[in-house]
Design a protein around this motif. Structure first.
Motif, PDB file in Angstrom:
ATOM      1  N   UNK A  16      41.118  37.689  31.580  1.00 42.91           N
ATOM      2  CA  UNK A  16      40.276  36.698  32.262  1.00 42.91           C
ATOM      3  C   UNK A  16      39.527  35.838  31.250  1.00 42.91           C
ATOM      4  N   UNK A  17      39.394  34.569  31.524  1.00 41.46           N
ATOM      5  CA  UNK A  17      38.770  33.648  30.567  1.00 41.46           C
ATOM      6  C   UNK A  17      37.433  33.086  31.033  1.00 41.46           C
ATOM      7  N   UNK A  18      37.220  32.963  32.340  1.00 42.49           N
ATOM      8  CA  UNK A  18      36.003  32.305  32.798  1.00 42.49           C
ATOM      9  C   UNK A  18      35.378  33.008  33.981  1.00 42.49           C
ATOM     10  N   UNK A  19      34.088  32.753  34.175  1.00 45.64           N
ATOM     11  CA  UNK A  19      33.401  33.283  35.342  1.00 45.64           C
ATOM     12  C   UNK A  19      32.336  32.311  35.791  1.00 45.64           C
ATOM     13  N   UNK A  20      31.920  32.479  37.022  1.00 38.01           N
ATOM     14  CA  UNK A  20      30.837  31.678  37.603  1.00 38.01           C
ATOM     15  C   UNK A  20      30.012  32.601  38.483  1.00 38.01           C
ATOM     16  N   UNK A  21      28.727  32.329  38.554  1.00 38.67           N
ATOM     17  CA  UNK A  21      27.823  33.094  39.404  1.00 38.67           C
ATOM     18  C   UNK A  21      27.286  32.139  40.463  1.00 38.67           C
ATOM     19  N   UNK A  22      27.539  32.450  41.727  1.00 38.89           N
ATOM     20  CA  UNK A  22      27.069  31.617  42.837  1.00 38.89           C
ATOM     21  C   UNK A  22      25.569  31.844  43.049  1.00 38.89           C
ATOM     22  N   UNK A  23      24.900  30.933  43.748  1.00 38.81           N
ATOM     23  CA  UNK A  23      23.465  31.089  44.010  1.00 38.81           C
ATOM     24  C   UNK A  23      23.101  32.396  44.720  1.00 38.81           C
ATOM     25  N   UNK A  24      24.042  32.974  45.491  1.00 44.43           N
ATOM     26  CA  UNK A  24      23.751  34.239  46.175  1.00 44.43           C
ATOM     27  C   UNK A  24      24.076  35.460  45.317  1.00 44.43           C
ATOM     28  N   UNK A  25      24.489  35.246  44.050  1.00 41.53           N
ATOM     29  CA  UNK A  25      24.809  36.349  43.142  1.00 41.53           C
ATOM     30  C   UNK A  25      26.260  36.772  43.148  1.00 41.53           C
ATOM     31  N   UNK A  26      27.081  36.159  44.000  1.00 41.40           N
ATOM     32  CA  UNK A  26      28.513  36.448  44.024  1.00 41.40           C
ATOM     33  C   UNK A  26      29.128  35.992  42.703  1.00 41.40           C
ATOM     34  N   UNK A  27      30.059  36.778  42.187  1.00 38.70           N
ATOM     35  CA  UNK A  27      30.722  36.489  40.915  1.00 38.70           C
ATOM     36  C   UNK A  27      32.147  36.021  41.196  1.00 38.70           C
ATOM     37  N   UNK A  28      32.549  34.947  40.541  1.00 35.02           N
ATOM     38  CA  UNK A  28      33.921  34.462  40.616  1.00 35.02           C
ATOM     39  C   UNK A  28      34.520  34.558  39.215  1.00 35.02           C
ATOM     40  N   UNK A  29      35.717  35.114  39.107  1.00 37.63           N
ATOM     41  CA  UNK A  29      36.367  35.318  37.819  1.00 37.63           C
ATOM     42  C   UNK A  29      37.687  34.570  37.793  1.00 37.63           C
ATOM     43  N   UNK A  30      37.907  33.801  36.730  1.00 33.68           N
ATOM     44  CA  UNK A  30      39.203  33.167  36.495  1.00 33.68           C
ATOM     45  C   UNK A  30      40.082  34.205  35.808  1.00 33.68           C
ATOM     46  N   UNK A  31      40.897  34.897  36.592  1.00 34.42           N
ATOM     47  CA  UNK A  31      41.776  35.959  36.102  1.00 34.42           C
ATOM     48  C   UNK A  31      43.039  35.297  35.561  1.00 34.42           C
ATOM     49  N   UNK A  32      42.963  34.845  34.328  1.00 32.24           N
ATOM     50  CA  UNK A  32      43.980  33.988  33.730  1.00 32.24           C
ATOM     51  C   UNK A  32      45.377  34.596  33.801  1.00 32.24           C
ATOM     52  N   UNK A  33      45.541  35.808  33.304  1.00 35.36           N
ATOM     53  CA  UNK A  33      46.864  36.425  33.233  1.00 35.36           C
ATOM     54  C   UNK A  33      47.491  36.734  34.575  1.00 35.36           C
ATOM     55  N   UNK A  34      46.679  36.911  35.611  1.00 38.45           N
ATOM     56  CA  UNK A  34      47.206  37.180  36.949  1.00 38.45           C
ATOM     57  C   UNK A  34      47.268  35.939  37.835  1.00 38.45           C
ATOM     58  N   UNK A  35      46.910  34.789  37.293  1.00 37.19           N
ATOM     59  CA  UNK A  35      46.947  33.518  38.026  1.00 37.19           C
ATOM     60  C   UNK A  35      46.227  33.602  39.370  1.00 37.19           C
ATOM     61  N   UNK A  36      44.975  34.031  39.308  1.00 33.47           N
ATOM     62  CA  UNK A  36      44.197  34.140  40.538  1.00 33.47           C
ATOM     63  C   UNK A  36      42.700  34.026  40.218  1.00 33.47           C
TER      64      UNK A  36
END
Length: 185
Positions: free
Chosen positions: A120-140
């Motif tokens: 995984x290369x990137x992540x983002x944290x939403x205002x509600x604390x939810x985490x989003x991950x750019x899972x590079x190798x799995x294309x998701x």
């Protein structure tokens, strides 16, 4: 959808765009290594990930020095600041996501064995604390609760001809929209 063109802003806006203004930092510390990502806390504290020294680092003072935090990661590829002001980092080699306490030590570690991430290369944290991950190798994109529980995955197919292919970063817009950088295609 794919972006084919950048459209200019409409001639009449309800409110004019504010100019960026003069920079507040006139000089920034030189960093040894390979800085990859930067994040800023509400109080102005600047953090960045540095791959060569395997650290999350903090800019000190008026940007004149750098402090290496006690957290050691193999490939710290991204860093974000959550709504509570805590820094989060992702280790691209081990697929580990860590939350740092006020002193820069790991106070929560979400391990890859529970997530199935691959480089995984990137992540983002939403205002509600939810985490989003750019899972590079799995294309998701993987959506997680703040404690690391997997809530959903998106991709590689997202409907229609569009697909998520080797995402390198993700961001959450003010309305909850996801913006994904596809590394391939």
């Amino acid at each position: 959808a794919p972006v084919d063109a950048v459209r200019p802003l409409p001639a009449s806006l309800d409110a004019p765009l504010d100019p960026l203004g003069a920079p507040r930092i006139q000089w920034l510390a030189s960093t040894e290594g390979e800085p990859r990502a930067v994040a800023v806390r509400q109080d102005g504290t600047v953090f960045f990930s540095n791959v060569a020294v395997r650290q999350v680092q903090q800019v000190m003072g008026a940007g004149r020095s750098v402090l290496g935090l006690p957290t050691t990661l193999s490939v710290p590829s991204d860093i974000e600041v959550g709504p509570d002001g805590r820094a989060w980092a992702i280790d691209a080699l081990w697929g580990q996501i860590v939350r740092l306490d006020q002193d820069g030590a790991i106070d929560l570690s979400i391990e890859d064995r529970d997530l199935g991430l691959y480089r995984p290369r990137g992540l983002a944290i939403a205002p509600d604390g939810t985490i989003f991950v750019a899972d590079t190798g799995n294309s998701r994109i993987v959506r997680l609760a703040g404690d690391g529980t997997v809530l959903a995955t998106i991709g590689p197919d997202v409907g229609g001809p569009e697909q998520i292919r080797q995402p390198t970063d993700v961001a959450v817009g003010p309305d909850g929209e996801l913006f994904v950088v596809n590394g391939e295609g």
